[in-house]
Design a protein around this motif. Structure first.
Motif, PDB file in Angstrom:
ATOM      1  N   LYS A 182       0.820  -1.069  -0.132  1.00  0.00           N
ATOM      2  CA  LYS A 182       0.230  -0.120   0.071  1.00  0.00           C
ATOM      3  C   LYS A 182       0.841   1.538   0.153  1.00  0.00           C
ATOM      4  CE  LYS A 182      -4.223  -2.194   2.051  1.00  0.00           C
ATOM      5  NZ  LYS A 182      -4.995  -2.096   3.324  1.00  0.00           N
ATOM      6  N   ASN A 183       1.298   1.760   1.121  1.00  0.00           N
ATOM      7  CA  ASN A 183       1.860   3.212   1.099  1.00  0.00           C
ATOM      8  C   ASN A 183       3.372   2.979   1.104  1.00  0.00           C
ATOM      9  OD1 ASN A 183       2.951   2.942   3.861  1.00  0.00           O
ATOM     10  ND2 ASN A 183       1.006   2.464   4.405  1.00  0.00           N
ATOM     11  N   PRO A 184       3.866   4.127   0.741  1.00  0.00           N
ATOM     12  CA  PRO A 184       5.414   4.319   0.400  1.00  0.00           C
ATOM     13  C   PRO A 184       6.230   3.859   1.903  1.00  0.00           C
ATOM     14  CG  PRO A 184       4.162   6.433  -0.303  1.00  0.00           C
ATOM     15  CD  PRO A 184       3.091   5.603   0.462  1.00  0.00           C
ATOM     16  N   ARG A 185       5.813   4.091   2.787  1.00  0.00           N
ATOM     17  CA  ARG A 185       6.653   3.725   3.988  1.00  0.00           C
ATOM     18  C   ARG A 185       6.770   2.400   4.276  1.00  0.00           C
ATOM     19  NH1 ARG A 185       8.910   5.124   8.807  1.00  0.00           N
ATOM     20  NH2 ARG A 185       8.613   3.611  10.484  1.00  0.00           N
ATOM     21  N   THR A 186       5.646   1.475   3.985  1.00  0.00           N
ATOM     22  CA  THR A 186       5.475   0.221   4.047  1.00  0.00           C
ATOM     23  C   THR A 186       6.555  -0.442   2.971  1.00  0.00           C
ATOM     24  OG1 THR A 186       3.413   0.229   5.038  1.00  0.00           O
ATOM     25  CG2 THR A 186       4.014  -1.881   4.116  1.00  0.00           C
ATOM     26  N   LYS A 187       6.307   0.007   1.713  1.00  0.00           N
ATOM     27  CA  LYS A 187       7.184  -0.509   0.670  1.00  0.00           C
ATOM     28  C   LYS A 187       8.670  -0.289   1.147  1.00  0.00           C
ATOM     29  CE  LYS A 187       3.686   0.692  -2.844  1.00  0.00           C
ATOM     30  NZ  LYS A 187       3.506   1.722  -4.037  1.00  0.00           N
ATOM     31  N   PHE A 188       8.823   0.742   1.595  1.00  0.00           N
ATOM     32  CA  PHE A 188      10.303   1.312   2.044  1.00  0.00           C
ATOM     33  C   PHE A 188      10.965   0.155   2.803  1.00  0.00           C
ATOM     34  CE2 PHE A 188      13.554   3.106   4.794  1.00  0.00           C
ATOM     35  CZ  PHE A 188      14.499   3.417   4.003  1.00  0.00           C
TER      36      PHE A 188
ATOM     37  N   ARG B  38      18.269   4.764  -3.145  1.00  0.00           N
ATOM     38  CA  ARG B  38      17.813   4.196  -4.239  1.00  0.00           C
ATOM     39  C   ARG B  38      16.431   3.405  -3.991  1.00  0.00           C
ATOM     40  NH1 ARG B  38      20.715   0.458  -8.166  1.00  0.00           N
ATOM     41  NH2 ARG B  38      18.976   0.658  -9.407  1.00  0.00           N
ATOM     42  N   ILE B  39      16.295   2.732  -2.899  1.00  0.00           N
ATOM     43  CA  ILE B  39      15.316   2.296  -2.199  1.00  0.00           C
ATOM     44  C   ILE B  39      14.205   3.214  -1.839  1.00  0.00           C
ATOM     45  CG2 ILE B  39      14.051   0.595  -0.417  1.00  0.00           C
ATOM     46  CD1 ILE B  39      16.958  -0.828  -0.354  1.00  0.00           C
ATOM     47  N   ARG B  40      14.846   4.248  -1.264  1.00  0.00           N
ATOM     48  CA  ARG B  40      13.697   5.161  -0.859  1.00  0.00           C
ATOM     49  C   ARG B  40      13.196   5.848  -2.095  1.00  0.00           C
ATOM     50  NH1 ARG B  40      13.443   7.474   3.849  1.00  0.00           N
ATOM     51  NH2 ARG B  40      15.434   6.668   4.675  1.00  0.00           N
ATOM     52  N   ARG B  41      13.785   6.164  -3.110  1.00  0.00           N
ATOM     53  CA  ARG B  41      13.084   6.834  -4.363  1.00  0.00           C
ATOM     54  C   ARG B  41      12.089   5.727  -4.941  1.00  0.00           C
ATOM     55  NH1 ARG B  41      18.664   8.301  -5.843  1.00  0.00           N
ATOM     56  NH2 ARG B  41      18.489   6.771  -7.468  1.00  0.00           N
ATOM     57  N   THR B  42      12.404   4.430  -4.950  1.00  0.00           N
ATOM     58  CA  THR B  42      11.511   3.487  -5.618  1.00  0.00           C
ATOM     59  C   THR B  42      10.220   3.409  -4.801  1.00  0.00           C
ATOM     60  OG1 THR B  42      13.471   2.261  -6.376  1.00  0.00           O
ATOM     61  CG2 THR B  42      11.377   1.005  -6.160  1.00  0.00           C
ATOM     62  N   ALA B  43      10.362   3.315  -3.403  1.00  0.00           N
ATOM     63  CA  ALA B  43       9.243   3.178  -2.737  1.00  0.00           C
ATOM     64  C   ALA B  43       8.250   4.456  -2.691  1.00  0.00           C
ATOM     65  CB  ALA B  43       9.686   3.275  -1.097  1.00  0.00           C
TER      66      ALA B  43
ATOM     67  N   LYS C 269      14.089  -4.618   4.168  1.00  0.00           N
ATOM     68  CA  LYS C 269      14.209  -5.985   4.999  1.00  0.00           C
ATOM     69  C   LYS C 269      14.682  -6.865   3.903  1.00  0.00           C
ATOM     70  CE  LYS C 269      10.423  -5.586   8.353  1.00  0.00           C
ATOM     71  NZ  LYS C 269       9.119  -6.160   8.872  1.00  0.00           N
ATOM     72  N   LEU C 270      14.204  -6.962   2.854  1.00  0.00           N
ATOM     73  CA  LEU C 270      14.703  -7.938   1.628  1.00  0.00           C
ATOM     74  C   LEU C 270      16.265  -7.456   1.459  1.00  0.00           C
ATOM     75  CD1 LEU C 270      11.485  -7.862  -0.728  1.00  0.00           C
ATOM     76  CD2 LEU C 270      12.433  -9.969   0.736  1.00  0.00           C
ATOM     77  N   ASN C 271      16.569  -6.537   1.206  1.00  0.00           N
ATOM     78  CA  ASN C 271      17.840  -5.863   0.975  1.00  0.00           C
ATOM     79  C   ASN C 271      18.965  -6.280   1.990  1.00  0.00           C
ATOM     80  OD1 ASN C 271      19.776  -4.362  -0.561  1.00  0.00           O
ATOM     81  ND2 ASN C 271      19.778  -2.660   0.719  1.00  0.00           N
ATOM     82  N   ARG C 272      18.419  -6.214   3.244  1.00  0.00           N
ATOM     83  CA  ARG C 272      19.280  -6.689   4.364  1.00  0.00           C
ATOM     84  C   ARG C 272      19.455  -8.289   4.316  1.00  0.00           C
ATOM     85  NH1 ARG C 272      17.008  -2.483   7.112  1.00  0.00           N
ATOM     86  NH2 ARG C 272      15.418  -3.710   8.019  1.00  0.00           N
ATOM     87  N   HIS C 273      18.143  -8.970   4.310  1.00  0.00           N
ATOM     88  CA  HIS C 273      18.115 -10.311   4.530  1.00  0.00           C
ATOM     89  C   HIS C 273      19.081 -11.193   3.319  1.00  0.00           C
ATOM     90  CE1 HIS C 273      16.467 -14.393   5.504  1.00  0.00           C
ATOM     91  NE2 HIS C 273      16.231 -14.408   4.121  1.00  0.00           N
TER      92      HIS C 273
ATOM     93  N   VAL D 299      15.181  -2.066  -8.906  1.00  0.00           N
ATOM     94  CA  VAL D 299      15.012  -2.212  -7.423  1.00  0.00           C
ATOM     95  C   VAL D 299      14.021  -3.242  -7.082  1.00  0.00           C
ATOM     96  CG1 VAL D 299      14.599  -1.144  -5.063  1.00  0.00           C
ATOM     97  CG2 VAL D 299      16.202   0.006  -6.779  1.00  0.00           C
ATOM     98  N   VAL D 300      12.825  -3.040  -7.602  1.00  0.00           N
ATOM     99  CA  VAL D 300      12.030  -4.244  -7.024  1.00  0.00           C
ATOM    100  C   VAL D 300      12.166  -5.503  -8.079  1.00  0.00           C
ATOM    101  CG1 VAL D 300       9.406  -4.791  -7.587  1.00  0.00           C
ATOM    102  CG2 VAL D 300      10.311  -2.323  -7.047  1.00  0.00           C
ATOM    103  N   ASN D 301      12.664  -5.300  -9.151  1.00  0.00           N
ATOM    104  CA  ASN D 301      13.095  -6.898  -9.799  1.00  0.00           C
ATOM    105  C   ASN D 301      14.246  -7.291  -9.104  1.00  0.00           C
ATOM    106  OD1 ASN D 301      11.132  -7.057 -12.033  1.00  0.00           O
ATOM    107  ND2 ASN D 301      12.212  -5.178 -13.270  1.00  0.00           N
ATOM    108  N   PHE D 302      15.256  -6.706  -8.697  1.00  0.00           N
ATOM    109  CA  PHE D 302      16.339  -7.339  -8.013  1.00  0.00           C
ATOM    110  C   PHE D 302      15.961  -7.709  -6.667  1.00  0.00           C
ATOM    111  CE2 PHE D 302      20.407  -7.577  -6.183  1.00  0.00           C
ATOM    112  CZ  PHE D 302      21.237  -8.090  -7.365  1.00  0.00           C
TER     113      PHE D 302
END
Length: 442
Positions: A358-364, A382-387, A369-373, A401-404
């Motif tokens: 839903k909202n940009p904050r949840t996306k970010f 880059r993740i913030r701009r995408t979100a 989390k995925l980036n760290r995991h 970013v999403v595809n990766f």
């Protein structure tokens, strides 16, 4: 032991009840479900047996429903009540072993150990032997036009028991309920009951033997039949001859419009098309069957509906559809198509996931989390701009970013905490199936 006693034996009826329950299916006109079968037969088994033995058993009319066909038309089905399905199944279990040895090798539909795959393997064998002219037969409304008297006369050659023949005839004449009205059929074997496939094979077995007596090469799957010859002249002669035979001997109508002589490249059989490589004739999937796969998955992944459901449900449903389709068509060459379809599928799934966030904050937060995991080391900015992008979900799901971060590997990984399976990899599943297929042949 009389044939009817074999059909009505408790052991045979119990096996029939299990088979009907296992196959599930919709209720008939009485609305009884397969879950109610055990209780019903516990209470009424003796009564049903007595009625059948006295030739007084009266099957309920079948419920008429229509299912869409690949060509846009609708196929009529007749859904018997579940108790009638049990009796039909009990008959089929006893009659099938009696008739199976008499069926021809080129008949592949609804037979143990045979399938669409065995049918297409035989087709390729004929084509690679040089039989490259095809008579594509189309029997008009076969299941609705089977002549009852002719069918019973064919059955009587092996089934000499009046009670069994009487029971089968009663099922043939049970009638069809549509829009609240019951119409008694003069002809036809309604599709939808356990007995219909066996009766159709028994009826068309006469045709099979006629083709074999003429030395013709053919493949039949239910009422779909193709004949393979070596010249156009022979194909036209055979088409005229067998059309006449079907109409005179089995009282079936052959469509003059849809029955034609065709070359392999312009033919389609059981959803497969043909192409020739340096190694000989090969199979590819028909475009209409590919479109059907897209439509089925598209209906399950409509974002406004799928986003409201648990991701585990969507993944399970998509996996079920894709596995079933690939298992059916895996004998065809379709690596490029699987690559294209897999990319399309993953994009739709990413859209659903972004919609659920839903909202940009949840996306970010989730992308981080995925980036760290997975230790992707994508810069936080880059993740913030995408979100926070103002672009739509479909465009957002295409961002690098999403595809990766929602890569094929990530999507394929099951989430045990949420009870979610991994998303199927269509290309990998297809290639693994092909490897198993080659190993089995070798």
């Amino acid at each position: 032991m009389r044939l009817i006693d074999q059909i009505l034996s408790d052991r045979n009826l119990d096996e029939a009840i299990k088979a009907v329950r296992r196959n599930k299916g919709a209720p008939g006109i009485d609305e009884m479900t397969v879950e109610e079968l055990d209780r019903y037969f516990d209470e009424h088994r003796a009564e049903i047996k007595a009625a059948i033995l006295a030739k007084k058993y009266k099957p309920d009319p079948v419920r008429r429903v229509y299912i869409p066909k690949a060509n846009g038309k609708k196929r009529p089905l007749g859904i018997p009540t579940v108790k009638d399905r049990v009796i039909q199944q009990a008959i089929a279990q006893v009659l099938s072993p009696m008739f199976e040895p008499a069926f021809c090798n080129s008949s592949h539909g609804y037979r143990p150990g045979r399938s669409v795959h065995t049918a297409m393997a035989q087709v390729l064998e004929y084509l690679n032997q040089g039989y490259e002219w095809i008579v594509d037969l189309d029997i008009e409304k076969f299941f609705d036009t089977v002549n009852h008297d002719k069918l019973v006369s064919i059955l009587r050659k092996r089934v000499e028991y009046a009670t069994t023949l009487n029971l089968i005839r009663r099922f043939l004449r049970a009638g069809i309920m549509e829009d609240g009205l019951v119409s008694p059929p003069e002809d036809g074997v309604p599709q939808g009951g356990p007995l219909s496939p066996l009766l159709s094979n028994i009826y068309l077995n006469e045709f099979d033997h006629e083709l074999e007596s003429r030395g013709l090469h053919y493949v039949r799957y239910a009422d779909d039949c193709q004949i393979y010859v070596k010249s156009e002249m022979a194909a036209n002669r055979v088409m005229a001859s067998v059309t006449s035979w079907l109409e005179r001997k089995l009282f079936l109508r052959v469509s003059a419009e849809k029955t034609h002589v065709v070359r392999p490249m312009k033919s389609q059989y059981l959803g497969f098309r043909f192409w020739k490589s340096k190694d000989g004739w090969q199979l590819r999937v028909g475009e209409d069957r590919k479109a059907r796969l897209y439509d089925k998955v598209r209906n399950v992944t409509i974002r406004k509906y799928a986003a409201a459901l648990p991701l585990s449900w969507t993944f399970n449903k998509v996996n079920e559809i894709v596995r079933g389709w690939i298992n059916h068509y895996r004998i065809a060459s379709m690596k490029t198509f699987m690559e294209e379809f897999a990319s399309w599928l993953r994009h739709r799934i990413r859209v659903i996931i972004l919609k659920q966030w839903k909202n940009p904050r949840t996306k970010f937060v989730n992308l981080m989390k995925l980036n760290r995991h997975f230790r992707c080391n994508i810069p936080e900015e880059r993740i913030r701009r995408t979100a926070n992008t103002r672009k739509g979900l479909y465009a957002n799901a295409n961002f690098d970013v999403v595809n990766f971060l929602l890569s094929p590997k990530v999507l394929q990984e099951p989430n045990k905490k949420e009870g979610r399976p991994g998303l199927i990899d269509p290309l990998g599943y297809y290639l693994e199936g092909r490897r198993r297929l080659v190993s089995a042949v070798m």
